[in-house]
Design a protein around this motif. Structure first.
Motif, PDB file in Angstrom:
ATOM      1  N   GLN A  29      -9.656 -52.486  25.761  1.00 28.10           N
ATOM      2  CA  GLN A  29      -8.623 -51.463  25.901  1.00 28.10           C
ATOM      3  C   GLN A  29      -7.610 -51.547  24.771  1.00 28.10           C
ATOM      4  OE1 GLN A  29      -7.664 -52.836  29.815  1.00 28.10           O
ATOM      5  NE2 GLN A  29      -8.631 -51.089  30.845  1.00 28.10           N
ATOM      6  N   ASN A  30      -7.261 -52.788  24.366  1.00 26.12           N
ATOM      7  CA  ASN A  30      -6.340 -52.953  23.236  1.00 26.12           C
ATOM      8  C   ASN A  30      -6.960 -52.463  21.937  1.00 26.12           C
ATOM      9  OD1 ASN A  30      -3.984 -54.003  24.409  1.00 26.12           O
ATOM     10  ND2 ASN A  30      -4.858 -56.064  24.530  1.00 26.12           N
ATOM     11  N   SER A  31      -8.242 -52.706  21.752  1.00 30.45           N
ATOM     12  CA  SER A  31      -8.923 -52.272  20.522  1.00 30.45           C
ATOM     13  C   SER A  31      -8.939 -50.749  20.423  1.00 30.45           C
ATOM     14  CB  SER A  31     -10.349 -52.818  20.484  1.00 30.45           C
ATOM     15  OG  SER A  31     -10.346 -54.235  20.472  1.00 30.45           O
ATOM     16  N   MET A  32      -9.294 -50.090  21.525  1.00 24.74           N
ATOM     17  CA  MET A  32      -9.318 -48.623  21.516  1.00 24.74           C
ATOM     18  C   MET A  32      -7.916 -48.061  21.330  1.00 24.74           C
ATOM     19  SD  MET A  32     -12.220 -47.555  24.336  1.00 24.74           S
ATOM     20  CE  MET A  32     -11.319 -48.295  25.724  1.00 24.74           C
ATOM     21  N   GLY A  33      -6.928 -48.689  21.977  1.00 29.92           N
ATOM     22  CA  GLY A  33      -5.552 -48.245  21.812  1.00 29.92           C
ATOM     23  C   GLY A  33      -5.067 -48.413  20.385  1.00 29.92           C
ATOM     24  N   ALA A  34      -5.480 -49.502  19.730  1.00 29.69           N
ATOM     25  CA  ALA A  34      -5.079 -49.742  18.340  1.00 29.69           C
ATOM     26  C   ALA A  34      -5.656 -48.687  17.408  1.00 29.69           C
ATOM     27  CB  ALA A  34      -5.533 -51.141  17.907  1.00 29.69           C
ATOM     28  N   VAL A  35      -6.897 -48.286  17.654  1.00 33.74           N
ATOM     29  CA  VAL A  35      -7.517 -47.232  16.842  1.00 33.74           C
ATOM     30  C   VAL A  35      -6.748 -45.926  16.995  1.00 33.74           C
ATOM     31  CG1 VAL A  35      -9.579 -45.798  16.565  1.00 33.74           C
ATOM     32  CG2 VAL A  35      -9.814 -48.275  16.851  1.00 33.74           C
ATOM     33  N   VAL A  36      -6.421 -45.570  18.244  1.00 32.30           N
ATOM     34  CA  VAL A  36      -5.657 -44.340  18.488  1.00 32.30           C
ATOM     35  C   VAL A  36      -4.286 -44.434  17.822  1.00 32.30           C
ATOM     36  CG1 VAL A  36      -4.596 -42.876  20.247  1.00 32.30           C
ATOM     37  CG2 VAL A  36      -6.869 -43.836  20.641  1.00 32.30           C
ATOM     38  N   PHE A  37      -3.644 -45.612  17.887  1.00 27.24           N
ATOM     39  CA  PHE A  37      -2.337 -45.786  17.256  1.00 27.24           C
ATOM     40  C   PHE A  37      -2.414 -45.563  15.751  1.00 27.24           C
ATOM     41  CE2 PHE A  37       0.239 -48.867  14.825  1.00 27.24           C
ATOM     42  CZ  PHE A  37       1.484 -48.282  15.003  1.00 27.24           C
ATOM     43  N   LEU A  38      -3.415 -46.168  15.097  1.00 31.59           N
ATOM     44  CA  LEU A  38      -3.539 -46.032  13.645  1.00 31.59           C
ATOM     45  C   LEU A  38      -3.784 -44.581  13.237  1.00 31.59           C
ATOM     46  CD1 LEU A  38      -5.662 -49.211  12.818  1.00 31.59           C
ATOM     47  CD2 LEU A  38      -3.233 -48.813  12.303  1.00 31.59           C
ATOM     48  N   ILE A  39      -4.637 -43.900  13.991  1.00 28.25           N
ATOM     49  CA  ILE A  39      -4.918 -42.495  13.665  1.00 28.25           C
ATOM     50  C   ILE A  39      -3.683 -41.637  13.922  1.00 28.25           C
ATOM     51  CG2 ILE A  39      -6.306 -40.479  14.301  1.00 28.25           C
ATOM     52  CD1 ILE A  39      -8.635 -42.401  14.786  1.00 28.25           C
ATOM     53  N   SER A  40      -2.958 -41.920  15.025  1.00 28.53           N
ATOM     54  CA  SER A  40      -1.730 -41.157  15.304  1.00 28.53           C
ATOM     55  C   SER A  40      -0.689 -41.402  14.216  1.00 28.53           C
ATOM     56  CB  SER A  40      -1.168 -41.535  16.676  1.00 28.53           C
ATOM     57  OG  SER A  40      -0.601 -42.837  16.668  1.00 28.53           O
ATOM     58  N   LEU A  41      -0.660 -42.618  13.677  1.00 27.85           N
ATOM     59  CA  LEU A  41       0.270 -42.939  12.603  1.00 27.85           C
ATOM     60  C   LEU A  41      -0.063 -42.138  11.344  1.00 27.85           C
ATOM     61  CD1 LEU A  41       2.678 -44.845  12.046  1.00 27.85           C
ATOM     62  CD2 LEU A  41       1.030 -46.488  11.113  1.00 27.85           C
ATOM     63  N   LEU A  42      -1.346 -42.053  11.022  1.00 28.76           N
ATOM     64  CA  LEU A  42      -1.770 -41.272   9.857  1.00 28.76           C
ATOM     65  C   LEU A  42      -1.467 -39.789  10.037  1.00 28.76           C
ATOM     66  CD1 LEU A  42      -5.216 -42.974   9.103  1.00 28.76           C
ATOM     67  CD2 LEU A  42      -3.127 -43.144   7.737  1.00 28.76           C
ATOM     68  N   LEU A  43      -1.791 -39.262  11.221  1.00 24.42           N
ATOM     69  CA  LEU A  43      -1.549 -37.845  11.488  1.00 24.42           C
ATOM     70  C   LEU A  43      -0.057 -37.533  11.481  1.00 24.42           C
ATOM     71  CD1 LEU A  43      -4.141 -37.171  14.339  1.00 24.42           C
ATOM     72  CD2 LEU A  43      -4.266 -36.407  11.968  1.00 24.42           C
ATOM     73  N   SER A  44       0.737 -38.426  12.063  1.00 22.45           N
ATOM     74  CA  SER A  44       2.175 -38.205  12.098  1.00 22.45           C
ATOM     75  C   SER A  44       2.770 -38.256  10.694  1.00 22.45           C
ATOM     76  CB  SER A  44       2.852 -39.256  12.983  1.00 22.45           C
ATOM     77  OG  SER A  44       2.464 -39.095  14.320  1.00 22.45           O
ATOM     78  N   GLY A  45       2.288 -39.189   9.891  1.00 23.87           N
ATOM     79  CA  GLY A  45       2.750 -39.258   8.509  1.00 23.87           C
ATOM     80  C   GLY A  45       2.440 -37.988   7.746  1.00 23.87           C
ATOM     81  N   ARG A  46       1.239 -37.475   7.948  1.00 25.10           N
ATOM     82  CA  ARG A  46       0.845 -36.222   7.301  1.00 25.10           C
ATOM     83  C   ARG A  46       1.698 -35.059   7.805  1.00 25.10           C
ATOM     84  NH1 ARG A  46      -1.215 -33.608   2.951  1.00 25.10           N
ATOM     85  NH2 ARG A  46      -2.482 -31.816   3.515  1.00 25.10           N
ATOM     86  N   SER A  47       1.946 -35.006   9.113  1.00 23.73           N
ATOM     87  CA  SER A  47       2.749 -33.924   9.686  1.00 23.73           C
ATOM     88  C   SER A  47       4.174 -33.968   9.176  1.00 23.73           C
ATOM     89  CB  SER A  47       2.737 -34.026  11.220  1.00 23.73           C
ATOM     90  OG  SER A  47       1.441 -33.885  11.738  1.00 23.73           O
ATOM     91  N   LEU A  48       4.745 -35.167   9.087  1.00 24.81           N
ATOM     92  CA  LEU A  48       6.114 -35.301   8.605  1.00 24.81           C
ATOM     93  C   LEU A  48       6.220 -34.901   7.137  1.00 24.81           C
ATOM     94  CD1 LEU A  48       7.129 -38.656  10.317  1.00 24.81           C
ATOM     95  CD2 LEU A  48       7.939 -36.375  10.897  1.00 24.81           C
TER      96      LEU A  48
END
Length: 410
Positions: free
Chosen positions: A385-404
């Motif tokens: 569960q932590n591994s899957m959550g970490a993947v989602v976090f990293l992708i959300s970080l990339l997407l958020s950076g792009r959006s900002l």
């Protein structure tokens, strides 16, 4: 069968992310890029299921929403202030800005079905307001005023099922290319110029305020459950049913727009245009079904957006029941005014998008931290569960950076 499939609090999440904004984004994705971006919806559904499972488990095990748990997690005063300010800005102010779009979308659906009747024109002429917006706002208030979780859940389950029937039936009427749909789902590609649309498709599905909504609603539904393991089993069955159902609705909208518009040289600006323009191609029934789906999408989001904001604010600031009700009532009122007067609060929406772009990875990281605390005991996250959550976090970080970056460079 019942242990694998059920409808419950996760239906509120599906109702929240299938709003007019998602319908518009999915329509434009299909019209401009055909079936090529369906994989982004598949990823969004999987990411949403991962995060929402944690939020629901947190609510069931602790008996509290995400806001209350965050208040206990963060003790350093400055960090607490910054986190709380970000949540208030993104969730409360942001949902106030988006509420106008929710009610406007529902109004467009209603107008496409019933037309601009004489009574509607008369009320608009004398008051200067949109009667459909007033009616939809009153309906949202009536649903939430009762304060019964069971009533809210049943209403939203009905709206999600109505959306499913309307949008999937519309898709079947347009006879999509199912082999192209499967390829679009399983073969990730980003056509030229489609990067922003990919970000939008993911961003309208994986949203931070749904985590507050799901944790609090799960805590409410199973607060008296003596068997936590059984409650979690029911919650997981709910997530397996409701979130993919919401994803199916988005896929249906993309596919309908792809069949009707991709490669035709025609353009659409919003989902109401798609509903009206389907009639010459596929008959009046397609128009009615698409408009009915848009009405249900707007109404469901008009209920869930203010409710999610109220849950978040109550958890973060320890609001009383009266202030909880005042929060969602104020957000609905703002949405009615914005929609009725035809206002476009561009600067507020821009601010909300920026705040949401920062909030998603922050809340994802905080959720992962909460899910690893010792007070959850045997229900803490495991390594998978932590591994899957970490993947989602990293992708959300990339997407958020792009959006900002796009928000500040535009």
């Amino acid at each position: 069968m019942g242990s694998w499939f059920r409808l419950g609090p996760a239906t509120l999440v599906a109702a929240a992310f299938i709003g007019p904004g998602t319908v518009v984004t999915a329509s434009l994705a299909g019209a401009n890029y055909g079936y090529a971006l369906l994989w982004a919806l598949l990823f969004s559904v999987l990411a949403t299921m991962i995060l929402q499972e944690m939020a629901a488990r947190l609510g069931i095990v602790t008996g509290m929403g995400l806001g209350e748990n965050l208040r206990q997690l963060v003790s350093q005063p400055l960090l607490k202030f910054l986190l709380f300010a970000l949540v208030v800005a993104a969730v409360v102010i942001g949902n106030s800005a988006y509420q106008g779009g929710n009610i406007t979308g529902a109004s467009l659906g209603a107008e496409a079905i019933w037309g601009d009747a004489q009574l509607i024109r008369t009320i608009r002429a004398y008051t200067g307001l949109n009667p459909w917006a007033l009616l939809i706002g009153v309906m949202a208030i009536l649903v939430l005023w009762r304060g019964s979780y069971q009533l809210i859940e049943r209403c939203l389950i009905g709206l999600v099922l109505l959306m499913s029937l309307a949008f999937v039936s519309t898709m079947l009427l347009t006879r999509p290319d199912f082999s192209a749909m499967v390829q679009g789902l399983l073969w990730p590609t980003i056509p030229t110029g489609a990067t922003l649309t990919v970000i939008a498709l993911i961003g309208t599905t994986v949203v931070p305020y749904s985590l507050f909504l799901h944790a609090a609603s799960s805590a409410s539904k199973w607060q008296q459950a003596p068997d936590k393991a059984k409650a979690l089993q029911q919650s997981n069955a709910d997530i397996r049913t409701s979130i993919p159902l919401g994803g199916l609705i988005s896929v249906a909208v993309v596919s309908t727009a792809a069949t009707a518009y991709f490669g035709s040289g025609l353009a659409i600006e919003n989902a109401a245009d798609l509903a009206v323009s389907l009639e010459p191609l596929f008959g009046r029934l397609a128009t009615y079904l698409m408009a009915l789906g848009l009405l249900a999408a707007g109404l469901s989001s008009a209920v869930t957006a203010p409710l999610a904001a109220a849950y978040a604010l109550r958890g973060i600031l320890q609001l009383s029941n009266q202030h909880f009700r005042l929060t969602w009532f104020t957000i609905i009122l703002i949405g009615v005014v914005v929609s009725s007067l035809g206002l476009r609060p561009v600067s507020v929406i821009w601010f909300a998008q920026v705040a949401n772009g920062i909030l998603l990875p922050v809340i994802t990281l905080c959720l992962l931290a909460v899910m690893n605390t010792t007070r959850l005991g045997q229900y803490r996250n495991n390594w998978r569960q932590n591994s899957m959550g970490a993947v989602v976090f990293l992708i959300s970080l990339l997407l958020s950076g792009r959006s900002l970056w796009l928000a500040f460079s535009s």
